[in-house]
Design a protein around this motif. Structure first.
Motif, mmCIF file in Angstrom:
data_model
loop_
_atom_site.group_PDB
_atom_site.id
_atom_site.type_symbol
_atom_site.label_atom_id
_atom_site.label_comp_id
_atom_site.label_asym_id
_atom_site.label_seq_id
_atom_site.Cartn_x
_atom_site.Cartn_y
_atom_site.Cartn_z
ATOM 1 N N SER A 15 29.051 37.251 45.225
ATOM 2 C CA SER A 15 29.170 38.620 45.752
ATOM 3 C C SER A 15 29.964 39.529 44.822
ATOM 4 O O SER A 15 29.812 40.753 44.881
ATOM 5 C CB SER A 15 29.837 38.584 47.133
ATOM 6 O OG SER A 15 31.104 37.942 47.063
ATOM 7 N N SER A 16 30.805 38.964 43.958
ATOM 8 C CA SER A 16 31.640 39.797 43.089
ATOM 9 C C SER A 16 30.841 40.449 41.960
ATOM 10 O O SER A 16 31.256 41.477 41.423
ATOM 11 C CB SER A 16 32.774 38.961 42.489
ATOM 12 O OG SER A 16 33.548 38.368 43.498
ATOM 13 N N LEU A 17 29.714 39.843 41.575
ATOM 14 C CA LEU A 17 28.911 40.434 40.515
ATOM 15 C C LEU A 17 28.304 41.752 40.981
ATOM 16 O O LEU A 17 27.917 41.886 42.146
ATOM 17 C CB LEU A 17 27.809 39.477 40.080
ATOM 18 C CG LEU A 17 28.229 38.303 39.196
ATOM 19 C CD1 LEU A 17 27.049 37.363 38.974
ATOM 20 C CD2 LEU A 17 28.756 38.784 37.855
ATOM 21 N N PRO A 18 28.206 42.744 40.086
ATOM 22 C CA PRO A 18 27.623 44.038 40.481
ATOM 23 C C PRO A 18 26.193 43.876 40.971
ATOM 24 O O PRO A 18 25.424 43.069 40.429
ATOM 25 C CB PRO A 18 27.669 44.847 39.175
ATOM 26 C CG PRO A 18 28.694 44.180 38.336
ATOM 27 C CD PRO A 18 28.657 42.733 38.694
ATOM 28 N N THR A 19 25.852 44.612 42.007
ATOM 29 C CA THR A 19 24.492 44.550 42.556
ATOM 30 C C THR A 19 23.663 45.777 42.200
ATOM 31 O O THR A 19 22.443 45.766 42.361
ATOM 32 C CB THR A 19 24.549 44.417 44.088
ATOM 33 O OG1 THR A 19 25.312 45.520 44.624
ATOM 34 C CG2 THR A 19 25.213 43.112 44.489
ATOM 35 N N GLY B 226 32.874 25.385 31.905
ATOM 36 C CA GLY B 226 32.475 25.604 33.297
ATOM 37 C C GLY B 226 32.389 27.060 33.693
ATOM 38 O O GLY B 226 31.982 27.368 34.816
ATOM 39 N N LEU B 227 32.767 27.973 32.803
ATOM 40 C CA LEU B 227 32.688 29.410 33.076
ATOM 41 C C LEU B 227 31.469 30.002 32.377
ATOM 42 O O LEU B 227 31.109 29.585 31.274
ATOM 43 C CB LEU B 227 33.948 30.128 32.603
ATOM 44 C CG LEU B 227 35.269 29.704 33.243
ATOM 45 C CD1 LEU B 227 36.426 30.478 32.619
ATOM 46 C CD2 LEU B 227 35.238 29.913 34.754
ATOM 47 N N VAL B 228 30.860 30.983 33.013
ATOM 48 C CA VAL B 228 29.707 31.683 32.448
ATOM 49 C C VAL B 228 30.096 33.127 32.183
ATOM 50 O O VAL B 228 30.702 33.787 33.033
ATOM 51 C CB VAL B 228 28.490 31.617 33.393
ATOM 52 C CG1 VAL B 228 27.321 32.416 32.828
ATOM 53 C CG2 VAL B 228 28.072 30.168 33.618
ATOM 54 N N CYS B 229 29.757 33.610 30.997
ATOM 55 C CA CYS B 229 30.022 35.004 30.618
ATOM 56 C C CYS B 229 28.768 35.826 30.875
ATOM 57 O O CYS B 229 27.676 35.468 30.427
ATOM 58 C CB CYS B 229 30.434 35.079 29.149
ATOM 59 S SG CYS B 229 30.689 36.765 28.543
ATOM 60 N N PHE B 230 28.937 36.929 31.595
ATOM 61 C CA PHE B 230 27.842 37.841 31.906
ATOM 62 C C PHE B 230 28.085 39.176 31.209
ATOM 63 O O PHE B 230 29.236 39.569 30.975
ATOM 64 C CB PHE B 230 27.742 38.098 33.412
ATOM 65 C CG PHE B 230 27.400 36.884 34.230
ATOM 66 C CD1 PHE B 230 26.094 36.630 34.610
ATOM 67 C CD2 PHE B 230 28.390 35.995 34.633
ATOM 68 C CE1 PHE B 230 25.772 35.513 35.376
ATOM 69 C CE2 PHE B 230 28.087 34.881 35.397
ATOM 70 C CZ PHE B 230 26.772 34.644 35.765
ATOM 71 N N ILE B 231 27.012 39.890 30.926
ATOM 72 C CA ILE B 231 27.106 41.240 30.398
ATOM 73 C C ILE B 231 26.027 42.081 31.070
ATOM 74 O O ILE B 231 24.936 41.576 31.371
ATOM 75 C CB ILE B 231 26.942 41.242 28.857
ATOM 76 C CG1 ILE B 231 27.226 42.630 28.286
ATOM 77 C CG2 ILE B 231 25.573 40.756 28.454
ATOM 78 C CD1 ILE B 231 27.263 42.656 26.773
ATOM 79 N N ASP B 232 26.349 43.345 31.352
ATOM 80 C CA ASP B 232 25.330 44.177 31.995
ATOM 81 C C ASP B 232 24.254 44.533 30.981
ATOM 82 O O ASP B 232 24.448 44.437 29.763
ATOM 83 C CB ASP B 232 25.958 45.428 32.620
ATOM 84 C CG ASP B 232 26.509 46.387 31.588
ATOM 85 O OD1 ASP B 232 25.741 46.875 30.751
ATOM 86 O OD2 ASP B 232 27.726 46.645 31.619
ATOM 87 N N ILE B 233 23.104 44.959 31.492
ATOM 88 C CA ILE B 233 21.949 45.174 30.635
ATOM 89 C C ILE B 233 22.174 46.308 29.651
ATOM 90 O O ILE B 233 21.500 46.414 28.630
ATOM 91 C CB ILE B 233 20.688 45.429 31.501
ATOM 92 C CG1 ILE B 233 19.420 45.181 30.685
ATOM 93 C CG2 ILE B 233 20.730 46.822 32.102
ATOM 94 C CD1 ILE B 233 18.165 45.119 31.501
#
Length: 409
Positions: A140-144, A156-163
Motif C-alpha cells: 500500500s505504501s507504493l504510489p498508486t 532482500g530489498l527491491v529498489c523501485f523507480i517511477d516511470i
C-alpha cells in the motif's frame, strides 16, 4: 544441535501446523512396523480413525527459545507467514535481533522474482520458484497514481523507480517495509540505469544505490546517511556517451556494479567502496539480440537470443576473465527452440541472479522459463493469473531478489 536435527524438528513443526497435534511414542512401546504399500492404500481408502496423543506441554514448554527461533528461521517463507498467526510472540519475530541472526546463518535459497504485468501496472506479482507458485502482494505504501518499476535489488530489498525516472523507493516485498528516498540533488530527466549493493552482509549495515545516465552524470545514495552524493565526474578514459543497454539490468558482485554498453560493446563498472569507474571492451557474439548481463557466484554471464536465418535460440555465455571474451556454455533445448522457428521473438530477462527468468513472446506466443546457471536446468513457469481469475497475465518487467524476512528499508 546439528543441522540435521534442526531439519528434523522443522519437519515436526510443519507437521503440527497441518494436523494440529503431535504423534508421540512412549519409550516402552516399540515403533510401528512398516506397512506394505497395499496396506497403506487400504488404510487411505477406509480412513484412519486411530486417535493421536496430545502434545505434552510439560515437555515442550521447556524447549529452548533460541532453538525454536533457529527452526522457524529454516521454514519455507510461505510457511513462516502462516505460523505468524499462531501467537503474538511468533508474530513479533520479525523485530527480534536474535531471530535476524538465525536468518543470516541460513544459506540463501533460490531468488524470487518481483514482476509487473501489462494488465495491472500498479501492483506486482511475485514468483516463488521453489514452490512454483505466484503471489500477489499488496504494498500500500507504493504510489498508486503513477507507475513504479522494479529496477534493482540487494539483501532482500527491491529498489523501485517511477516511470518518469524522478523518484526512488525501497521496499521489502515480503514484510512491506517501505522507504521513499530523498530527492536527487542532480536534476537529470533522461533515462538512467540503476545498481544496488549492500555495505556488508545484511541490510542492517546499510546499502547503496547508484544511478547513471548516458552523458556520464551519476549519483550514489547511502542508506546510512540517507542522502545522495556526487562522488566525482566520469574519468576521461571512458568514452561518452555511454550508450547504455537499458534492456539489461546491472549485476552486483562484491560491492561493484556492472552495466552493459553498446558503443563500444562491453561493460562499464563502478566500485561502490573506492568510487572507481572502469571500462572493458568485450565484443558481443554475432547474430545476438535482446541480450542482458547475469551473474552466478561472482561470475559474469550473458544471456540473449541467437538468430540465424529463421532459427532462434536462447544462449548462455560466460565471460572469460583472462581473454575478456564470451564463451558459450549452454543453449535452450532444441525441442523448445522449434517453437520459435520463423517467428519474430523478443526476450526480456526478469531476473539475473543465478536463477534467470526469461519472458519470450511473439504475436502467437507468450512463454516464461527459468534457467538455473549452476545445474543448467531449464524449466517452464506456470502462467501468472489474477487472483480468483482465469486470465493469464503478460509480464512487462521484473527483477530477482533473495527473500529475507528481516531486511528493512
Amino acid at each position: 544441535m546439528n543441522d540435521g536435527s534442526a531439519d528434523d524438528y522443522c519437519d515436526l513443526v510443519m507437521a503440527a501446523g497441518k494436523s494440529g497435534s503431535f504423534k508421540l511414542l512412549e519409550p516402552s512401546i516399540p515403533p510401528p512396523s512398516k506397512k506394505s504399500r497395499k496396506e497403506q492404500n487400504r488404510g487411505k481408502l477406509l480412513g484412519n480413525t486411530g486417535t493421536t496423543e496430545i502434545m505434552e506441554q510439560g515437555i515442550w514448554k521447556e524447549f529452548p527459545e533460541d532453538l525454536i527461533e533457529a527452526v522457524i528461521a529454516r521454514l519455507p517463507i510461505d510457511t513462516f507467514f502462516r505460523f505468524r498467526t499462531v501467537c503474538r510472540k511468533w508474530n513479533s519475530l520479525l523485530d527480534s535481533q536474535s531471530f535476524s541472526q538465525h536468518c543470516n546463518q541460513v544459506p540463501q535459497a533460490n531468488p524470487w522474482f518481483y514482476t509487473i504485468t501489462h494488465e495491472n501496472v500498479n501492483s506486482g506479482a511475485m514468483y516463488d520458484p521453489s514452490l512454483k507458485k505466484w503471489h500477489h502482494p499488496s504494498i500500500s505504501s507504493l504510489p498508486t497514481k503513477m507507475i513504479v518499476l522494479p529496477v534493482a535489488s540487494a539483501g532482500g530489498l527491491v529498489c523501485f523507480i517511477d516511470i518518469g525516472h524522478r523518484n526512488f523507493y525501497v521496499c521489502n516485498p515480503l514484510t512491506r517495509s517501505f522507504k521513499e528516498l530523498p530527492a536527487r540533488s542532480v536534476k537529470v530527466w533522461s533515462r538512467i540505469a540503476v545498481g544496488m549493493t549492500l555495505n556488508g552482509n545484511a541490510t542492517s549495515e546499510g546499502y547503496r544505490i547508484l544511478w547513471v545516465c548516458c552523458d556520464g552524470e551519476y549519483e550514489v545514495y547511502d542508506s546510512v546517511k540517507n542522502s545522495w552524493t556526487r562522488p566525482g565526474s566520469m574519468p576521461s578514459n571512458i568514452k561518452l556517451p555511454l550508450s547504455l543497454n537499458f534492456r539489461s539490468q546491472a549485476v552486483s558482485i562484491d560491492g561493484t556494479v556492472y552495466f552493459m554498453r553498446s558503443d563500444p560493446e562491453g561493460i562499464v563498472s563502478y566500485d561502490m567502496i573506492s568510487g572507481v569507474w572502469k571500462q572493458f571492451i568485450i565484443p558481443a557474439p554475432f547474430h545476438l539480440s535482446d541480450h542482458t548481463l547475469a551473474e552466478c557466484d561472482g561470475q559474469i554471464m550473458l544471456v540473449g537470443l541467437l538468430t540465424k536465418n529463421a532459427a532462434t535460440c536462447v544462449c548462455i555465455w560466460e565471460l572469460q576473465k583472462m581473454t575478456l571474451l564470451w564463451k558459450e556454455v549452454d543453449r535452450m533445448p532444441n525441442i523448445w527452440c522449434l517453437e520459435f522457428y520463423g517467428k519474430h521473438v523478443r526476450m526480456t530477462c526478469l531476473g539475473n541472479k543465478g536463477l534467470l527468468m526469461l519472458s519470450l513472446r511473439s504475436r502467437q506466443m507468450n512463454r516464461l522459463v527459468t534457467y538455473n546457471v549452476k545445474s543448467r536446468e531449464w524449466l517452464k513457469v506456470p502462467g501468472c493469473l489474477v487472483p480468483r481469475g482465469k486470465k493469464r497475465q503478460w509480464i512487462a518487467c521484473g527483477t530477482a531478489f533473495h527473500p529475507c524476512l528481516t531486511a528493512t528499508a
